[in-house]
Design an enzyme around this catalytic site. Structure first.
Site, PDB file in Angstrom:
ATOM      1  N   ASP A  13       0.763  -1.040  -0.072  1.00  0.00           N
ATOM      2  CA  ASP A  13       0.080  -0.055  -0.039  1.00  0.00           C
ATOM      3  C   ASP A  13       0.887   1.265  -0.162  1.00  0.00           C
ATOM      4  O   ASP A  13       0.494   2.412   0.521  1.00  0.00           O
ATOM      5  CB  ASP A  13      -1.006   0.117   1.269  1.00  0.00           C
ATOM      6  N   GLY A  15       1.617   2.643  -2.928  1.00  0.00           N
ATOM      7  CA  GLY A  15       1.238   3.306  -4.159  1.00  0.00           C
ATOM      8  C   GLY A  15       2.031   2.668  -5.550  1.00  0.00           C
ATOM      9  O   GLY A  15       1.720   3.392  -6.303  1.00  0.00           O
ATOM     10  N   LYS A  16       2.479   1.654  -5.339  1.00  0.00           N
ATOM     11  CA  LYS A  16       3.184   1.120  -6.471  1.00  0.00           C
ATOM     12  C   LYS A  16       2.089   0.715  -7.835  1.00  0.00           C
ATOM     13  O   LYS A  16       2.330   1.028  -8.923  1.00  0.00           O
ATOM     14  CB  LYS A  16       4.044  -0.137  -6.376  1.00  0.00           C
ATOM     15  N   THR A  17       1.000   0.715  -7.455  1.00  0.00           N
ATOM     16  CA  THR A  17      -0.096   0.087  -8.324  1.00  0.00           C
ATOM     17  C   THR A  17      -0.333   1.506  -9.283  1.00  0.00           C
ATOM     18  O   THR A  17      -0.506   1.584 -10.623  1.00  0.00           O
ATOM     19  CB  THR A  17      -1.407  -0.467  -7.933  1.00  0.00           C
ATOM     20  N   LYS A  38       1.379  -8.174 -13.959  1.00  0.00           N
ATOM     21  CA  LYS A  38       1.567  -8.262 -12.443  1.00  0.00           C
ATOM     22  C   LYS A  38       1.925  -9.472 -11.837  1.00  0.00           C
ATOM     23  O   LYS A  38       1.652 -10.701 -12.641  1.00  0.00           O
ATOM     24  CB  LYS A  38       0.140  -8.151 -11.863  1.00  0.00           C
ATOM     25  N   THR A  42      -2.897 -11.285  -5.202  1.00  0.00           N
ATOM     26  CA  THR A  42      -3.780 -11.964  -4.274  1.00  0.00           C
ATOM     27  C   THR A  42      -4.944 -11.147  -3.708  1.00  0.00           C
ATOM     28  O   THR A  42      -4.874 -10.022  -4.021  1.00  0.00           O
ATOM     29  CB  THR A  42      -2.699 -12.396  -3.005  1.00  0.00           C
ATOM     30  N   GLY A 118       3.625  -6.467  -2.942  1.00  0.00           N
ATOM     31  CA  GLY A 118       4.204  -5.989  -1.603  1.00  0.00           C
ATOM     32  C   GLY A 118       5.706  -5.441  -1.931  1.00  0.00           C
ATOM     33  O   GLY A 118       6.141  -5.169  -2.980  1.00  0.00           O
TER      34      GLY A 118
END
Length: 235
Positions: A13, A15-17, A38, A42, A118
Site C-alpha cells: 500500500d 502506491g506502486k499500482t 502483475k 492475491t 508487496g
C-alpha cells in the site's frame, strides 16, 4: 528493443499500482507500445484487480493478454503473501511461468512494466523471495517510496539490499501520499536524495503527487525509453 522494468515498493500500500499505472499512461501517450504485468495477485479472482486499475488509468480496455492471463499467470483469492495465498489453494508459484510470460510480452511490446506484490522481501515460495527473483532475472528496478512515517528506514533498507545484490535501481519514486506532514515529507526527500547522490547517483529521482479524480499527473519518464537495458543482452 524489448525492455522490462520491475516496479516494487518499500511495503504494501505504498502506491506502486498507481505509479505503475501513471507510467503506463504517460508512455502510452508518448506513442510507446507499453504493457503492464502483475507478478502475482492475491485477494482477487478472474482478472487481477491491479491490472484493471492499470488499464483504467492508462485509458485502454482489458487486453487479450489480460484475458488469457499472460499478464498475470497467478491469481489467488486469499489476501496474503503470495507463497501463503498459493498454499491456501494447495498449489505453488513457479517463477519460470512468470518469466516466460514476461518474455512473451517482450516479444510484442516495446516496454513491459512488471509490478510485484508487496515489498522486495515478500516470499514467492518458501525458499524464494521477490528480491531473489528480481536478481536472477536482472530487470532494472523502479522502487516506490512514500511520505508516511517510517518510509526513510524502509526505503534505505530496500536500496541497501539492492545495492548489495548489485540489482540496478533505475528510479526511486517518492509518493507524496498520505501527505500527513509536509515538513516531515520535505526532510524525508532530502535524506533520500542525499543517499542516492552518495551511493547510487545513476538512479533517477521521481515524485508522484497526490492524484485527484481523473487528473492524472505525468511523472517524467522519457528517460525510460533511452536508458533501459537491452533484454537480449540481459537474458
Amino acid at each position: 528493443m524489448n525492455k522490462t522494468y520491475f516496479i516494487s515498493g518499500i511495503d504494501t500500500d505504498c502506491g506502486k499500482t498507481m505509479v505503475t499505472s501513471l507510467l503506463a499512461r504517460e508512455l502510452h501517450q508518448q506513442g510507446i507500445k507499453v504493457i503492464t504485468q502483475k507478478m502475482v495477485q492475491t485477494g482477487s479472482s478472474e482478472i487481477a484487480d491491479d491490472l484493471r486499475e492499470h488499464r483504467r488509468i492508462t485509458g485502454i480496455d482489458l487486453q487479450e493478454v489480460d484475458l488469457d492471463h499472460t499478464t498475470c499467470p497467478y491469481i489467488f483469492q486469499f489476501p496474503a503473501s503470495p507463497h501463503l495465498a498459493a498454499r491456501m489453494e494447495q498449489t505453488s508459484i513457479d517463477p519460470e511461468v512468470i518469466s516466460r510470460s514476461t518474455t512473451k510480452l517482450e516479444e510484442n511490446y516495446e516496454l513491459v512494466l512488471l509490478e510485484g506484490a508487496g515489498g522486495l522481501m515478500v516470499p514467492i515460495q518458501d525458499e524464494l523471495l521477490t528480491i531473489d527473483y528480481l536478481q536472477k532475472e536482472g530487470h532494472p528496478l523502479i522502487l516506490v517510496s512514500s511520505s508516511k512515517l517510517g518510509s526513510i528506514n524502509h526505503t534505505l533498507l530496500s536500496l541497501e539490499a539492492c545495492l548489495n545484490r548489485k540489482i540496478p535501481v533505475a528510479a526511486l519514486v517518492y509518493n507524496h501520499l498520505p501527505n500527513e506532514n509536509q515538513f516531515i515529507a520535505e526532510e524525508s526527500m532530502q535524506v533520500l536524495k542525499r543517499y542516492l547522490h552518495n551511493n547510487s547517483p545513476e538512479t533517477h529521482w521521481m515524485e508522484c503527487p497526490e492524484v485527484n479524480g481523473a487528473d492524472f499527473p505525468a511523472l517524467g519518464c522519457s528517460w525510460m525509453t533511452a536508458s533501459a537495458p537491452n533484454t537480449e543482452q540481459r537474458r
